[in-house]
Design a protein around this motif. Structure first.
Motif, PDB file in Angstrom:
ATOM      1  N   LEU A  50       0.844  -1.154   0.085  1.00  0.00           N
ATOM      2  CA  LEU A  50       0.138  -0.218  -0.032  1.00  0.00           C
ATOM      3  C   LEU A  50       0.639   1.133  -0.144  1.00  0.00           C
ATOM      4  N   ASP A  51       2.366   1.127  -0.154  1.00  0.00           N
ATOM      5  CA  ASP A  51       2.886   2.401   0.128  1.00  0.00           C
ATOM      6  C   ASP A  51       2.786   3.241  -1.240  1.00  0.00           C
ATOM      7  N   SER A  52       2.476   2.895  -2.462  1.00  0.00           N
ATOM      8  CA  SER A  52       2.342   3.445  -3.603  1.00  0.00           C
ATOM      9  C   SER A  52       0.733   4.401  -3.554  1.00  0.00           C
ATOM     10  N   LEU A  53      -0.069   3.705  -2.678  1.00  0.00           N
ATOM     11  CA  LEU A  53      -1.145   4.277  -2.339  1.00  0.00           C
ATOM     12  C   LEU A  53      -1.252   5.529  -1.327  1.00  0.00           C
ATOM     13  N   VAL A  54      -0.461   5.041  -0.089  1.00  0.00           N
ATOM     14  CA  VAL A  54      -0.097   5.839   1.106  1.00  0.00           C
ATOM     15  C   VAL A  54       0.555   6.997   0.977  1.00  0.00           C
TER      16      VAL A  54
END
Length: 68
Positions: A3-7
């Motif tokens: 989820l790093d690319s979203l968060v």
């Protein structure tokens, strides 16, 4: 991880807000796809108005019923 690319994204709100507010078009035409939404809305509105006018006309100028 996943989820790093979203968060963890950069905050671009200020740039987008400045671009949105600096446009010299009416407020209802500023959002994306505004022409599409307004076209659909006005089409449905026109069909409704024509149907209402036809209904009023047919009620006002209908032929009298035949008596058997």
């Amino acid at each position: 991880m996943f989820l790093d690319s979203l968060v963890n994204r950069p905050n671009n709100v200020l740039e987008q807000q400045k671009a949105f507010q600096s446009a010299h078009v009416p407020i209802y035409m500023r959002p994306p796809r505004a022409k599409l939404y307004l076209g659909i809305y006005f089409s449905i509105y026109a069909v409704g108005m024509v149907g209402t006018a036809y209904g009023i006309y047919s009620l006002a100028f209908s032929k009298p019923m035949k008596k058997d």
